[in-house]
Write an enzyme that holds these catalytic residues in place. Structure first.
Site, PDB file in Angstrom:
ATOM      1  N   ASN A 190      42.773 -33.045   2.733  1.00  0.00           N
ATOM      2  CA  ASN A 190      43.999 -31.862   3.614  1.00  0.00           C
ATOM      3  C   ASN A 190      44.451 -31.959   4.226  1.00  0.00           C
ATOM      4  OD1 ASN A 190      43.092 -31.461   0.370  1.00  0.00           O
ATOM      5  ND2 ASN A 190      42.077 -29.477   1.022  1.00  0.00           N
ATOM      6  N   GLU A 192      49.803 -35.922  -7.987  1.00  0.00           N
ATOM      7  CA  GLU A 192      49.117 -36.008  -7.973  1.00  0.00           C
ATOM      8  C   GLU A 192      48.601 -35.120  -7.626  1.00  0.00           C
ATOM      9  OE1 GLU A 192      45.235 -38.734  -6.324  1.00  0.00           O
ATOM     10  OE2 GLU A 192      46.805 -39.688  -5.310  1.00  0.00           O
ATOM     11  N   SER A 195      37.143 -44.168  -8.388  1.00  0.00           N
ATOM     12  CA  SER A 195      36.876 -42.922  -9.548  1.00  0.00           C
ATOM     13  C   SER A 195      36.360 -43.619 -10.820  1.00  0.00           C
ATOM     14  CB  SER A 195      37.067 -42.331  -9.577  1.00  0.00           C
ATOM     15  OG  SER A 195      36.902 -40.934  -8.480  1.00  0.00           O
TER      16      SER A 195
END
Lengths: 381, 339
Positions: free
Chosen positions: A362, A244, A160
């Site tokens: 997830n 994180e 990113s």
């Protein structure tokens, strides 16, 4: 059990609110994910840092205020409630800085942290590779010993804001003969403008050049930029992912503010007869409050010396799914305008789509919850 | 800010847990459902002795309350052990009478509260679950077993002379009947409406806590089962589909917990946090019911039988989700301040 704020916390809140009221730009900055927006956000970080608001929980010597987690949560509530800009420094502040606090040397902290606090140096994360996403330990980018340091070669991707950032941090295979994939890895910092680095921007789902892949061809990194011991990269990186996924990545303040804006949108645009949509708005209000209280409990536990541990996986799954649901509700409230790609809700929606993917998908988090919190047996992934 | 249970609160919950574990609650639940209230009444006496009902009774009437945080801790344990009987309704009655006294109507409190705190008698209460409930006088839980059936109708508080036919609930340990009309008018006026609102808040808190406890018990049993049940040569708990469903169940329960205790703290601070209670109620209720669905799926066909004690928890989850504020009503209450 107590949910009241101390006098110092309340004074801190008032001071933050006052400063933000005077300094938050009246007009939203251009998107953080574009060159112009990136520069504007970097300037905003400098303004925050000049008043020592950019990293309040850091020690004063690095540009912080040395306040505890509870104060940081208060600051975040005020920050997002004030409609202040997104944080261009987040990768460095939330991932690299905690790693340096835990595993770096005093020299590295003194050299890296002050310019991170001001936004002068913006850091990108260089972990993922085309063949190593969830299975991060299978990464193949190499760090080879050389005189006075290491030579990095290989490819990192989905990084990113690397198209605009200054430096990067990542894990590299330094011992190809190690007996397990997650052994023989080393954690290093490198310059995105060093000889041998090629940065290729990748358009995000909304076309913004927020992503990049990095091609590394014998990029020299001095020994001073190795974090911790060579070969210990995996252990160090995993201690970072706890940060994180955990408290530091998403503060409740962000969602409390978003839920407030959603309620405003519902009052302006919602059809009173649409109870299904009304229930989803209520769920956004409830979820923001649940996350705030969950975090308050976690912060109180951390203050007693407990480790964040696998609880941070619960945290990560919750906020990422919550954030996505909230933005989907907003787009539904916008009706035909929900399709338009410009505007704050659209930008937030695209960003929220990534939540269930980054910082460990997830599915990976659910494995961690099942195995470490519930004690279920390991199985095939 | 210290949003953590105190050592005393932890110890209280642990001691209740130990007492209930030793009490063979499954046998008491089956007896309660089967027309044999003796063991359930004995259990009630032990709960009173432990001070559970006194938590909702002001000190002026021989109680220890109001202590909503401790009460929430207690009712999580009551849910965890699926304790039968009108426990929530007794607490709500205690709050209603205590609040009436505070508002200048001490008569009923003087007469009834000390016995309620001591567990000498039990009460059930029929009151609208929300201010705008479609069913102004719902069923009274266990009206045939309670010593007093109280009814709130608008601004009137009645002690009913009895009840209609007992209907069977989806949870056989819950027995439902309509209060009979008439009886003794205990109090009337705006104080009744205000006291009923306070009673409703505590009923929501206690029911949400029970839901959380029921969900935690169901999750514990499901995890234990998934670790030991093997199919295809492996424990079913090693399969990702099963693991992820159980992980989601834990997630829902662990995010309901802070809402529950946050609402309890707000009540303890003397606020009337209707939105907080509604948020806790719907979240804990849905999490408890979700845990029941997961438990049934993980156990498979054996979970679909009455034979396992699991059924005692499975059937409780949905009625608790809906009692004292069904999800839609709770969500509406959360948004009420913004409307």
């Amino acid at each position: 059990m107590d949910l009241s704020y101390t006098r110092t916390e309340e004074a801190f809140r008032a001071e933050a609110r006052e400063w933000l009221r005077e300094h938050v730009p009246a007009e939203p900055l251009p998107s953080l994910e574009t060159a112009a927006g990136f520069a504007a956000h970097r300037a905003w970080e400098a303004e925050l840092a000049a008043a020592r608001w950019s990293v309040v929980s850091w020690p004063e010597e690095y540009g912080g205020r040395g306040v505890d987690l509870a104060h940081w949560l208060v600051f975040e509530e005020e920050y997002w409630a004030a409609g202040a800009p997104g944080r261009v420094s987040q990768n460095g502040v939330q991932l690299l800085a905690p790693t340096l606090f835990d595993h770096g040397t005093a020299e590295q902290r003194a050299r890296v942290l002050p310019s991170m606090a001001t936004g002068e140096t913006v850091w990108a994360q260089a972990w993922s590779e085309p063949e190593a996403g969830s299975d991060l330990a299978s990464l193949t980018s190499r760090a080879v010993r050389t005189d006075g340091g290491w030579l990095l070669s290989g490819q990192k991707t989905w990084s990113s804001r690397a198209a605009f950032a200054d430096r990067a941090f990542g894990i590299f295979r330094s011992d190809p003969d190690a007996d397990r994939p997650h052994r023989g890895l080393t954690y290093l910092m490198f310059d995105l403008r060093a000889p041998g680095v090629t940065v290729r921007p990748i358009g995000r789902l909304d076309g913004k050049p927020a992503f990049a892949e990095l091609f590394l061809d014998e990029v020299f990194v001095p020994d001073a930029d190795v974090i911790g011991e060579p070969g210990q990269g995996w252990r160090i990186a995993m201690s970072t992912t706890g940060n994180e996924r955990g408290l530091m990545l998403r503060s409740p303040g962000r969602f409390l503010a978003a839920a407030d804006r959603l309620v405003g949108l519902w009052r302006a645009e919602g059809d009173p007869a649409d109870s299904a949509l009304r229930d989803r708005v209520a769920d956004a209000v409830i979820g923001a409050r649940a996350y705030q209280l969950f975090t308050a409990g976690a912060a109180a536990r951390l203050a007693t010396g407990a480790a964040a541990g696998a609880d941070s996986s619960l945290n990560k799954v919750f906020w990422s799914e919550y954030d996505l649901a909230l933005h989907e509700t907003a787009l539904d409230l916008l009706g035909p305008d929900g399709e338009l790609a410009d505007g704050a809700w659209a930008e937030g929606y695209v960003f929220s789509l990534a939540g269930p993917l980054y910082a460990g998908t997830n599915e990976i988090q659910r494995d961690i919850i099942a195995e470490r919190l519930l004690g279920l047996p390991k199985g095939r992934r | 800010m210290g949003f953590l249970p105190t050592d005393e609160q932890r110890a209280f919950a642990r001691s209740l847990d130990a007492m209930l574990t030793a009490s063979d609650t499954p046998a008491a639940i089956r007896a309660w459902a089967g027309g044999e209230p003796g063991p359930g009444r004995a259990l009630w006496g032990r709960l009173a002795e432990a001070g559970v009902f006194a938590l909702a009774v002001p000190e002026a009437y021989e109680g220890m309350g109001p202590l909503p945080v401790e009460l929430a801790h207690a009712f999580v344990e009551l849910g965890r052990h699926a304790v039968p009987g009108p426990v929530v309704e007794t607490v709500a009655t205690a709050v209603l009478l205590g609040e009436l006294a505070r508002l200048g109507e001490p008569g009923p409190a003087k007469r009834l509260l000390p016995g309620l705190a001591a567990g000498e008698w039990t009460a059930t209460l029929a009151a609208p679950a929300t201010r705008a409930a479609r069913h102004p006088v719902p069923y009274a839980l266990d009206a045939d077993r309670a010593d007093a059936v109280l009814v709130v109708r608008g601004e009137e508080l009645w002690r009913a002379p009895g009840h209609g036919p007992v209907r069977v609930s989806a949870d056989p340990a819950r027995r439902l009947a309509r209060p009979a009309p008439g009886g003794e008018l205990l109090a009337e006026g705006p104080a009744v409406a205000a006291a009923a609102a306070a009673a409703r808040r505590w009923a929501m808190l206690a029911t949400a806590a029970q839901s959380l406890g029921v969900g935690l018990a169901l999750l514990d049993r499901s995890v234990a089962y998934a670790r030991q049940r093997t199919q295809f040569g492996a424990p079913i708990g090693s399969f990702q589909a099963v693991k992820h469903r159980l992980a989601d169940t834990l997630l829902a329960l662990e995010f309901a917990r802070p809402l529950l205790f946050g609402a309890a703290v707000a009540l303890a601070d003397g606020r009337a946090p209707d939105g907080d209670l509604a948020a806790a109620k719907v979240t804990a209720g849905e999490a408890g019911y979700g845990a029941a669905r997961t438990a049934l799926q993980v156990h498979g066909a054996v979970g679909y039988t009455e034979e396992l004690d699991l059924s005692l928890w499975l059937r409780k989850a949905r009625p608790l989700r809906d009692a004292w504020g069904a999800p839609a009503a709770c969500r509406a209450a959360v948004l009420a301040p913004y409307a």
